[in-house]
Scaffold this active site. Structure first.
Site, short mmCIF file in Angstrom:
data_model
loop_
_atom_site.label_atom_id
_atom_site.label_comp_id
_atom_site.label_asym_id
_atom_site.label_seq_id
_atom_site.Cartn_x
_atom_site.Cartn_y
_atom_site.Cartn_z
N ASP A 75 0.82 -1.20 0.00
CA ASP A 75 0.00 0.00 0.00
C ASP A 75 0.86 1.26 0.00
OD1 ASP A 75 0.94 -0.48 2.59
OD2 ASP A 75 -1.02 -0.84 3.43
N ASN A 144 -7.60 -1.89 14.07
CA ASN A 144 -9.00 -2.05 13.67
C ASN A 144 -9.21 -3.26 12.78
OD1 ASN A 144 -7.80 -1.27 11.32
ND2 ASN A 144 -9.00 0.58 11.01
N HIS A 146 -7.41 -3.92 10.04
CA HIS A 146 -7.06 -3.76 8.62
C HIS A 146 -5.84 -4.62 8.28
CE1 HIS A 146 -4.40 0.12 9.25
NE2 HIS A 146 -3.64 -0.95 9.29
N GLU A 151 -9.56 -1.33 5.17
CA GLU A 151 -10.15 -0.89 6.42
C GLU A 151 -11.46 -1.64 6.65
OE1 GLU A 151 -8.23 0.71 8.14
OE2 GLU A 151 -7.53 2.63 7.33
C1 F6R Z 1 1.62 -1.24 6.13
C2 F6R Z 1 0.29 -1.85 6.22
C3 F6R Z 1 -0.50 -1.83 7.48
C4 F6R Z 1 0.34 -2.15 8.72
C5 F6R Z 1 -0.52 -2.06 9.98
C6 F6R Z 1 0.30 -2.23 11.23
O1 F6R Z 1 2.16 -1.40 4.85
O2 F6R Z 1 -0.19 -2.34 5.24
O3 F6R Z 1 -1.57 -2.75 7.39
O4 F6R Z 1 0.88 -3.43 8.62
O5 F6R Z 1 -1.13 -0.80 10.03
O6 F6R Z 1 1.18 -1.16 11.35
P1 F6R Z 1 2.38 -1.21 12.39
O7 F6R Z 1 3.28 -2.30 11.96
O8 F6R Z 1 3.06 0.12 12.27
O9 F6R Z 1 1.77 -1.47 13.72
#
Ligand code: F6R
Length: 249
Positions: A75, A144, A146, A151
């Site tokens: 992403d 959440n 995701h 989301e």
């Molecule tokens: C990042 C991504 C997100 C993260 C998630 C956890 O490329 O796709 O889904 O993996 O938000 O983020 P962290 O690792 O910072 O807790």
């Protein structure tokens, strides 16, 4: 590494995050050695950082080469320049590509600069397909539920597309951006179906902030309000946790 028995996703708890990184790097190293090479899906954020450090260490100390590895990032924020301090392109460059010998022509990011994001997103899907599909996707989970930036509300059959970011996602990013208003409203993400099409999913969750969502991912009713619950449908998925993230199981 301790298996947690009887979970809907094979789940392993590590006392040491570096050991977790080593286990994942071992698997990647084996795949890299195959004649067919490796198509690797990359997450960004705090979760995969030890794993990327371990890739860098093996490249430096053991001459492990990533030159034949093709990468697709999950992403990217819409509206940030590639060199913006918070862009995932810069993050990946600084935390991974600068330390190993990836071939830049084999690294891919969702195109957030295109005027037609829908067409660019379809082209990303085509590029993944043309590369033979993703062999191993590294994933984190948002508080959440995701995965990527899918989301709550993301459909199970969703593909790469532009999405609105959830308030929690923007709040979690606010500190890094310096203020909530500076966090982009939108991103382009691989879809849930894009992620589930990867041959292997290796999902990492670290820290007590993830304990609740780890529990829900494994136990809540499968529903698009919690996209991480769809991970349970995958035939080759593993959940790698530290003790804190496993504390609500
Ligand atoms: C990042 C991504 C997100 C993260 C998630 C956890 O490329 O796709 O889904 O993996 O938000 O983020 P962290 O690792 O910072 O807790």
């Amino acid at each position: 590494m301790r298996p947690v028995p009887d979970q809907l996703i094979p789940t392993f708890v590590f006392d040491d995050r570096v050991e977790l990184a080593r286990v994942l790097a071992d698997e990647v190293e084996q795949l890299v050695a195959r004649p067919a090479g490796l198509v690797l899906g990359l997450a960004t954020g705090s979760t995969p950082i030890d794993t990327y450090r371990e890739f860098a260490r093996r490249h430096r100390d053991s001459k492990l080469s990533f030159a034949r590895v093709t990468t697709f990032n999950l992403d990217e924020f819409v509206g940030l320049h590639a060199d913006h301090a918070q862009s995932f392109r810069r993050w990946t460059r600084e935390n991974l590509f600068a330390h190993v010998d990836f071939d830049a022509t084999r690294t891919h990011f969702p195109d957030v600069d295109a005027r037609d994001l829908a067409a660019a997103s379809r082209a990303y899907e085509d590029a993944i397909r043309a590369a033979g599909g993703i062999d191993l996707q590294i994933l984190g989970i948002g508080r959440n539920g995701h995965i990527g930036f899918n989301e709550p509300g993301s459909a199970r059959d969703s593909r790469t597309r532009a999405v609105e970011l959830h308030p929690w996602t923007r709040e979690d990013a606010a500190a890094a951006f310096g203020a909530l208003e500076l966090v982009p409203q939108r991103a382009v993400t691989m879809g849930v179906a894009t992620i589930l099409a990867a041959r292997r999913l290796r999902v990492i969750a670290l820290g007590v902030k993830k304990a609740g969502i780890v529990r829900e991912t494994l136990r809540a009713r499968q529903d698009s309000s919690l996209p991480s619950t769809w991970l349970r449908d995958h035939g080759d998925v593993r959940l790698y946790l530290d003790r804190e993230a496993a504390s609500a199981l």
